[in-house]
Scaffold this active site. Structure first.
Site, mmCIF file in Angstrom:
data_model
loop_
_atom_site.group_PDB
_atom_site.id
_atom_site.type_symbol
_atom_site.label_atom_id
_atom_site.label_comp_id
_atom_site.label_asym_id
_atom_site.label_seq_id
_atom_site.Cartn_x
_atom_site.Cartn_y
_atom_site.Cartn_z
ATOM 1 N N HIS A 163 0.808 -1.219 0.000
ATOM 2 C CA HIS A 163 0.000 0.000 0.000
ATOM 3 C C HIS A 163 0.845 1.274 0.000
ATOM 4 O O HIS A 163 0.378 2.361 -0.349
ATOM 5 C CB HIS A 163 -0.961 -0.001 1.200
ATOM 6 N N ASP B 281 -1.822 2.437 -4.284
ATOM 7 C CA ASP B 281 -3.083 2.670 -3.588
ATOM 8 C C ASP B 281 -4.171 1.747 -4.137
ATOM 9 O O ASP B 281 -4.045 1.218 -5.233
ATOM 10 C CB ASP B 281 -3.510 4.134 -3.756
#
Ligand SMILES: *[C@@H]1O[C@H](CO)[C@@H](O)[C@H](O)[C@H]1NC(C)=O
Ligand SMILES: CC(=O)N[C@H]1CO[C@H](CO)[C@@H](O)[C@@H]1O
Length: 446
Positions: free
Chosen positions: A419, A423
């Protein structure tokens, strides 16, 4: 959960540089985390031969693979200390000497290995004591990795320095296994691999329990097992993973594959597997969504210029992850040939470092014979994404009109993302692109 790592074949070309003095003792290189000794299969150069950087000096056999040992600098091979077929030479023990000047070759004619594990060779009675070379050879590096720092100076090969810089590894505290305790690139691969700590020798189970009197058996961890454990832990504890799954319809892909394979069969060429299509689709999706083709560091995000896809291959010795280089630029046939060649090499234990170095994304397929429906894979650092592909299965789905049903074949694909780099929306975008290519497979042929 699975992580396919290339550690089982973690070896490296070994580079030696010739610094002052003008001769260079070459130690048995450390080619894998588990290697303590190696065998010399065959010398490719003779004593007195001129050698050029990049020349293969000899083939070295480890418990894992046979690897070419290359020369880093131009010079002459002055002395071969252990000849063809020599076995069980400890890491670090001198196996040969190179010199810069042709005139220095003779000075090493009678050089003898004085490393402890050398088989005692009775010296012929008449022979005079070995003439002292004008510059006396550096003492043999101890067979155990010696600390690389001499005083404050860190000795490392140019390649190791570059690798350290590229991967932001500090050289201090790294135990070098090259000549004279020099840090070679292989030492850093190990450091990168296990997250900054040197691998410890495996500890034997203290008192192997008497299996008749206990309810269990303690199996001592092999070196490889320990490295895998550390590496997995490091990945899962330091990378914020998240997972995205899509079902991809593969009817068109299967039809196209049947069509192409019929053609290939007529031409007596090898057939394409579903996984070949998956690799091609993944490569094209990476081109479309390049954020997934990057790597996290604390200072910056590294965007790779190539799309090199690591492919998990199951072998008797465990999982290996060779790399299909520049997969976006290759056709399905070329990808298929690459995978077949690499898988064969993996099974025969002949993968070269160049075969598994430099992956930027991993595909792990537990469909096919494994029959796994869906799974979440652990990211293979420093990459930021891994795609886990499940089996194809036929399902009944609603037809065009009410009350109608039809059959369709689906495959599930789960993308694990870091992450910090990728995203959620970007990961979803990537999977969308992947799905698009698989469901409209003609686009893979363009
Ligand atoms: C990907 O493969 C190419 C071709 O072998 C190589 O030049 C490149 O360095 C590799 N990429 C990475 C990130 O190692
Ligand atoms: C070959 C290719 O498309 N490489 C891309 C990998 O990802 C970075 C961005 O993350 C792009 O800049 C590269 O072009």
């Amino acid at each position: 959960m699975l992580l396919f790592l290339s550690i089982l074949c973690l070896t490296d070309h070994v580079f030696f540089s010739c610094l002052v003095p003008s001769h260079q003792p070459l130690g048995m290189p450390s080619l894998s985390p588990t290697m303590t000794q190696g065998n010399i299969v065959k010398w490719k150069k003779k004593e007195g031969d001129k050698v050029t950087a990049g020349d293969v000096l000899c083939e070295i056999e480890t418990d894992k693979a046979t690897v070419d040992m290359e020369c880093m600098e131009d010079g002459y091979l002055a002395k071969i200390v252990f000849s063809d077929g020599a076995k069980d030479i400890k890491v670090g023990q001198i196996i040969a000497i190179t010199v810069e000047e042709q005139g220095d070759i003779d000075k090493f004619k009678d050089y003898k290995a004085d490393a402890p594990a050398a088989p005692p060779k009775p010296a012929p009675k008449e022979s005079p004591p070995p003439p002292k070379p004008t510059e006396s050879p550096k003492p043999a590096p101890s067979p155990k990795p010696a600390p690389a720092a001499s005083g404050d100076r860190i000795i490392a090969s140019p390649n190791a320095r570059k690798y350290a810089q590229d991967n932001q590894i500090s050289l201090s505290g790294v135990a070098g296994t090259g000549p004279g305790g020099r840090i070679v690139r292989a030492d850093l691969l190990i450091v990168v691999f296990i997250g900054g700590q040197q691998v410890q020798e495996p500890r034997r189970a203290e008192t192997p329990g008497d299996s008749t009197s206990l309810d269990y058996t303690d199996l001592p961890n092999t070196q490889i097992r320990r490295v895998i454990a550390q590496r997995l832990l490091q990945s899962k504890q330091t990378i914020p993973h998240y997972y995205l799954t899509v079902d991809v319809r593969v009817d068109k892909l299967l039809a196209l594959r049947t069509q192409l394979n019929a053609k290939l069969e007529k031409e007596k060429r090898k057939k394409l597997s579903v996984n070949d299509f998956v690799l091609k689709a993944a490569a094209l999706a990476l081109k479309k969504v390049p954020e997934c083709n990057s790597s996290w560091t604390d200072e910056f995000i590294r965007q790779f210029h190539n799309i090199n896809i690591s492919v998990a291959v199951q072998t008797e010795r465990g999982l290996m992850v060779p790399v299909v280089k520049d997969a976006d630029k290759k056709g399905l046939g070329a990808i298929s040939d690459d995978v077949r060649t690499l898988a064969e090499k993996a099974r025969e234990n002949t993968l070269k470092p160049s075969d598994y170095d430099g992956g930027t994304f991993t595909v792990s397929n537990l469909g096919g014979p494994f029959g796994i429906k869906q799974f979440c894979a652990i990211i293979n650092p420093p990459q930021s994404c891994i795609l886990a592909v499940g089996t194809t299965d036929k399902r009944v789905i609603p037809g065009e009109n009410d009350g109608e049903y039809t059959a369709a074949t689906f495959m599930s694909a789960t993308l694990s993302c870091d992450h910090r780099v990728v995203d959620g929306a970007i990961g979803a975008h990537w999977l969308g692109a992947f799905k698009g290519y698989i469901e409209d497979p003609m686009t893979l042929l363009l």
